[in-house]
Design a protein around this motif. Sequence first.
Motif, mmCIF file in Angstrom:
data_model
loop_
_atom_site.group_PDB
_atom_site.id
_atom_site.type_symbol
_atom_site.label_atom_id
_atom_site.label_comp_id
_atom_site.label_asym_id
_atom_site.label_seq_id
_atom_site.Cartn_x
_atom_site.Cartn_y
_atom_site.Cartn_z
ATOM 1 N N ARG A 66 -28.167 -37.025 52.926
ATOM 2 C CA ARG A 66 -28.005 -37.863 51.720
ATOM 3 C C ARG A 66 -26.573 -37.773 51.163
ATOM 4 O O ARG A 66 -25.953 -38.806 50.925
ATOM 5 C CB ARG A 66 -29.091 -37.517 50.699
ATOM 6 N N PRO A 67 -26.044 -36.541 50.976
ATOM 7 C CA PRO A 67 -24.636 -36.491 50.538
ATOM 8 C C PRO A 67 -23.682 -37.120 51.542
ATOM 9 O O PRO A 67 -22.721 -37.792 51.143
ATOM 10 C CB PRO A 67 -24.360 -34.993 50.373
ATOM 11 N N ILE A 68 -23.935 -36.927 52.826
ATOM 12 C CA ILE A 68 -23.028 -37.514 53.833
ATOM 13 C C ILE A 68 -23.060 -39.039 53.724
ATOM 14 O O ILE A 68 -22.017 -39.701 53.774
ATOM 15 C CB ILE A 68 -23.397 -37.019 55.260
ATOM 16 N N LEU A 69 -24.253 -39.603 53.535
ATOM 17 C CA LEU A 69 -24.354 -41.072 53.384
ATOM 18 C C LEU A 69 -23.588 -41.545 52.154
ATOM 19 O O LEU A 69 -22.920 -42.580 52.170
ATOM 20 C CB LEU A 69 -25.818 -41.486 53.221
ATOM 21 N N VAL B 88 -21.743 -36.237 42.828
ATOM 22 C CA VAL B 88 -22.932 -37.091 42.959
ATOM 23 C C VAL B 88 -23.625 -36.794 44.286
ATOM 24 O O VAL B 88 -24.864 -36.695 44.365
ATOM 25 C CB VAL B 88 -22.547 -38.588 42.829
ATOM 26 N N ALA B 89 -22.819 -36.603 45.333
ATOM 27 C CA ALA B 89 -23.384 -36.245 46.641
ATOM 28 C C ALA B 89 -24.159 -34.924 46.526
ATOM 29 O O ALA B 89 -25.273 -34.794 47.043
ATOM 30 C CB ALA B 89 -22.260 -36.130 47.670
ATOM 31 N N GLY B 90 -23.584 -33.964 45.818
ATOM 32 C CA GLY B 90 -24.248 -32.669 45.640
ATOM 33 C C GLY B 90 -25.548 -32.809 44.859
ATOM 34 O O GLY B 90 -26.560 -32.186 45.190
ATOM 35 N N ALA B 91 -25.518 -33.636 43.819
ATOM 36 C CA ALA B 91 -26.732 -33.849 43.011
ATOM 37 C C ALA B 91 -27.848 -34.439 43.875
ATOM 38 O O ALA B 91 -29.024 -34.072 43.739
ATOM 39 C CB ALA B 91 -26.414 -34.772 41.836
ATOM 40 N N LEU B 92 -27.496 -35.345 44.779
ATOM 41 C CA LEU B 92 -28.510 -35.937 45.661
ATOM 42 C C LEU B 92 -29.157 -34.878 46.548
ATOM 43 O O LEU B 92 -30.373 -34.881 46.762
ATOM 44 C CB LEU B 92 -27.867 -37.036 46.524
ATOM 45 N N GLU B 93 -28.348 -33.943 47.044
ATOM 46 C CA GLU B 93 -28.909 -32.886 47.891
ATOM 47 C C GLU B 93 -29.803 -31.951 47.068
ATOM 48 O O GLU B 93 -30.813 -31.451 47.558
ATOM 49 C CB GLU B 93 -27.781 -32.103 48.579
#
Length: 296
Positions: A48-51, A69-74
Amino acid sequence: MDLKTYLSERKTLIDQALECYLPPGNGPGQRVVEAMRYSLLAGGKRLRPILCLAAAEAVAGNVEQVMPVAGALEMIHTYSLIHDDLPAMDDDDFRRGRPTCHKKFDEATAILAGDGLLTAAFEVLAAAATNHPAQASVYHEVVQTIARAAGYQGMVGGQMADLLAEGQPSTLEQVEAIHRLKTGALLTASVRSGALLGGGSARDILALTHYGEKFGLIFQITDDLLDVEGESAEMGKPTGMDAIRQKATYPAVMGVAAAKNQARDLVAAALVDLQPFGERAEPLRQLARYLLVRRQ
Ligand code: GRG
């Protein structure tokens, strides 16, 4: 570009960022922080963060700025895995190659660790928004997108529908509806958030959201196929077609061959969504193709 190198470089950056967003705790909440870190920092593909970062890259955005934001998704994804593994849900003993959170700690701690990760994710999002006051409206839309995708209109609603469907015969439409919510919504939100934060135009954001929706479906179809014939089946999990038939899965409703064809067709369509982005969308292109050959 070499996808393996790209994925491992991105994973390293994301892991470092997660370590900063959730440092070891002290004081009365120490045990729950330990459980949160146990699950969050246990590895995982960081898809998810990579996407999210790759979508920002596709619209020539600043990847570094997107990291919180990427971190929050993970964090949200990890919370969903902790809760999904609980005895009241999937009752799994192992996750990411080690004992699940409730096995390592205890059920109450695992519930709290999930709750802690979900709320910490929104704290990280709020801090990111505060740090970029000039982009308040973009951050507002990102938070709304992620909250909707994670909540009852997304992942939580999909999990409920999936639990209700267990043991019942499902149609293809029902399976697709469940998976669009349960796993697709957060994957789509990951791509959309990256596109929004990267400064994409309305047309870019729409095209990348369409790509994200297809990515979510391909991810779920290939996840179902892995349950039938991939590593999880080889690891002795109760899978194979007999187990799969009782669940709302693509191979169960359409057969293995048709599910594989469907995944291939969706990848082709997802690549069309990426056409306007040229070379910048190469990571997103390769990520979609990778789903067809992944082993975990
Ligand atoms: C409990 C609210 C709540 C939701 C649970 C997403 C979900 C809903 C449950 C996960 C259960 C599961 C194994 C679903 C299959 C698809 C999936 C999300 C697999 C795990 O995601 P990966 O492959 O995992 O991205 P890693 O470990 O690589 O991050």
